[in-house]
Design an enzyme around this catalytic site. Structure first.
Site, short mmCIF file in Angstrom:
data_model
loop_
_atom_site.label_atom_id
_atom_site.label_comp_id
_atom_site.label_asym_id
_atom_site.label_seq_id
_atom_site.Cartn_x
_atom_site.Cartn_y
_atom_site.Cartn_z
N PRO A 1 0.83 -1.22 0.00
CA PRO A 1 0.00 0.00 0.00
C PRO A 1 0.86 1.26 0.00
O PRO A 1 1.89 1.33 0.66
CB PRO A 1 -0.79 -0.11 1.32
CG PRO A 1 0.06 -0.96 2.20
CD PRO A 1 0.91 -1.85 1.32
N GLY A 2 0.42 2.25 -0.75
CA GLY A 2 1.12 3.54 -0.78
C GLY A 2 0.18 4.64 -0.32
O GLY A 2 0.15 5.04 0.85
N ARG A 3 -0.67 5.08 -1.25
CA ARG A 3 -1.60 6.18 -1.00
C ARG A 3 -2.39 6.02 0.30
O ARG A 3 -2.54 6.96 1.07
CB ARG A 3 -2.59 6.25 -2.17
CG ARG A 3 -3.53 7.45 -2.12
CD ARG A 3 -4.64 7.30 -3.17
NE ARG A 3 -4.14 6.89 -4.48
CZ ARG A 3 -3.73 7.74 -5.42
NH1 ARG A 3 -3.80 9.03 -5.22
NH2 ARG A 3 -3.26 7.30 -6.56
N CYS B 1 3.24 29.22 -15.20
CA CYS B 1 2.76 29.68 -16.50
C CYS B 1 2.29 28.53 -17.37
O CYS B 1 2.93 28.15 -18.35
CB CYS B 1 3.86 30.48 -17.18
SG CYS B 1 4.33 31.88 -16.16
C1 LIG Z 1 2.35 2.52 -7.03
C2 LIG Z 1 2.42 1.09 -6.67
C3 LIG Z 1 1.88 0.64 -5.47
C4 LIG Z 1 1.14 1.55 -4.52
O1 LIG Z 1 -0.06 1.99 -5.05
P1 LIG Z 1 -1.05 2.86 -4.12
O2 LIG Z 1 -2.21 3.11 -5.00
O3 LIG Z 1 -0.33 4.09 -3.75
O4 LIG Z 1 -1.40 2.02 -2.94
C5 LIG Z 1 2.05 -0.68 -5.14
N1 LIG Z 1 2.70 -1.55 -5.96
C6 LIG Z 1 3.22 -1.15 -7.14
C7 LIG Z 1 3.92 -2.13 -7.98
C8 LIG Z 1 3.09 0.18 -7.54
O5 LIG Z 1 3.59 0.55 -8.71
#
Ligand SMILES: *Cc1c(COP(=O)(O)O)cnc(C)c1O
Length: 435
Positions: A293-295, A363
């Site tokens: 997970p990232g976001r 711009c």
């Molecule tokens: C970007 C990415 C994630 C994370 O995605 P989120 O939508 O930010 O949770 C996980 N795995 C891979 C391979 C990614 O490219």
């Protein structure tokens, strides 16, 4: 456009931000008034709540309680060292997509053995760097990459641990630019080719096949695509294992959405309770699980504070010109993304309200942060752009020779500067005049 009069009302609750709230007229993150941070550190300014990050992580941890699972924070969402440090200290691994990100993990105190390396275009030197560091797994995205990785590992007398990213061909029902698991995407290998490619990987002496992975997209707000993708991946796991390759782990990627604008993604623990029931029902509940997970770990932990520079009324549109721009907050320009925008301080007394396009000084007509927003603003007001913890600072640029913003981490009533504001001199440091 016709302005209307309004009185300062009760504050709206902030979508998705459990640690940001109005106390009286003033917007606060944890125990800190945000306007005092803007006054002290200047704007544009990113501010992150440590409690919000840990609480987002805790939802996943609850979901995985009692399981053999590894959470690898997809650090491209926000790769600032102070943010990585929070997750490293909480025991997270990291999903990286470049050698530079590996350097950041190590600088922030993360463990190489908990790093997985994703991405379609790893270079040989990045492979060498990651092998040297001893990362946990390479998530390989093509047959050609398998061959190169095997060669590089053999040249170092090593075997690279690999997982192959399979493309489950599931529609995540998100923006086309952030959907990654469909046939037309550049990511992963097709479901149909997976078995053959696993066999090929098994035949390469520089590789050790350890897992399988998928990642179907980003800002996913429904459970269905995950359940479908899991079915598709488990079909493959069964096929690959029947073919004689034992997989130690299954990595289901990331992609869970956050609430930007009345979005209602499933909570991480609720989602995973459902996914784990399926995994159990299909007899794979004992396998090691990985997620990326990232976001959903950082997006709603951060806000970007900005000042209104000018209010510019127009015949067709009113513009609210702020000191943050597309170089700080690139998501609206890149994918018409929505960020809520709220005042740091509700004005005392009646204010004129109007509908504005909130734009930056860059711009480009694409330099807008919010469209058709009803605001009661005047020059000098401070605003917070919400949901700015993910894919903002990590995508920030120096376009228009704008220095990147400063970043703060709030922890209760304590404030840590985790990035100084970037100066023009710093931007020019690597440039040379022609003699
Ligand atoms: C970007 C990415 C994630 C994370 O995605 P989120 O939508 O930010 O949770 C996980 N795995 C891979 C391979 C990614 O490219």
């Amino acid at each position: 456009m016709t302005p209307q009069h309004v009185s300062p009302g009760a504050a709206a609750t902030l979508p998705g931000h459990p640690f940001v709230a109005y106390h009286g007229a003033a917007l606060q993150m944890e125990d800190v008034a945000l306007s005092s941070l803007a006054a002290q550190h200047g704007t544009p300014l990113f501010v992150y709540s440590k409690a919000a990050m840990l609480s987002a992580l805790a939802a996943y941890q609850r979901g995985f309680a009692g399981r053999d699972a590894q959470i690898c924070y997809a650090m491209k969402a926000n790769s600032s060292l102070g943010v990585l440090q929070v997750f490293a200290q909480a025991g997270c691994g990291f999903d990286i997509v470049s050698g530079g990100e590996l350097d950041r993990v190590l600088a922030a105190g993360g463990q190489a053995s908990k790093v997985i390396f994703s991405g379609v275009g790893k270079t040989r030197s990045e492979m060498r760097q990651a092998l040297q560091a001893g990362i946990g797994c390479f998530n390989v995205e093509s047959e050609a990459e398998l061959n190169v990785l095997s060669e590089v590992a053999l040249s170092m007398s090593l075997r690279a641990p690999v997982s192959i990213r399979v493309n489950p061909n599931v529609d995540p029902k998100t923006h086309p630019y952030i959907s990654t698991g469909l046939k037309g995407n550049k990511f992963g290998v097709s479901h149909e080719d997976a078995l053959r490619i696993y066999r090929h990987a098994g035949s390469l002496s520089g590789l050790r096949v350890v897992g399988i992975d998928c990642h179907i997209g980003s800002q996913i707000t429904e459970t269905e695509p995950y359940l479908d993708a899991m079915d598709r991946v488990l079909d493959l796991v069964a096929g690959i294992e029947a073919d004689g390759t034992v997989l130690e782990h299954i990595d289901f990627g990331g992609g869970l959405g956050i609430n930007y604008n009345s979005d209602t993604p499933p909570a991480a623990d609720v989602l995973w309770t459902q996914l784990l029931s399926k995994l159990d029902a299909r007899g794979f509940g004992k396998k090691k699980l990985m997620i990326e997970p990232g976001r959903s770990l950082v997006g709603n932990a951060g806000v970007c504070l900005t000042e209104v520079l000018y209010v510019k009324p127009g015949e067709q549109k009113n513009f609210c010109i702020i000191d943050a721009a597309m170089n700080d907050l690139p998501r609206p320009a890149m994918y018409q993304a929505f960020h809520a925008i709220v005042p740091l301080q509700h004005a005392a007394g009646a204010r004129t309200q109007a509908v504005y396009d909130v734009v930056g000084p860059v711009c480009e007509s694409g330099d807008w942060i919010g469209r058709d927003r009803t605001l009661a603003v005047q020059a000098g007001d401070q605003l917070a752009v919400l949901s700015a913890g993910a894919y903002c600072m990590s995508m920030a640029s120096n376009y228009n020779t704008r220095g990147r913003a400063a970043e703060l981490l709030v922890d209760g009533s304590t404030v840590h500067v985790i990035r100084e504001r970037e100066s023009a001199a710093e931007q020019m440091r690597h440039e040379r005049l022609v003699p």
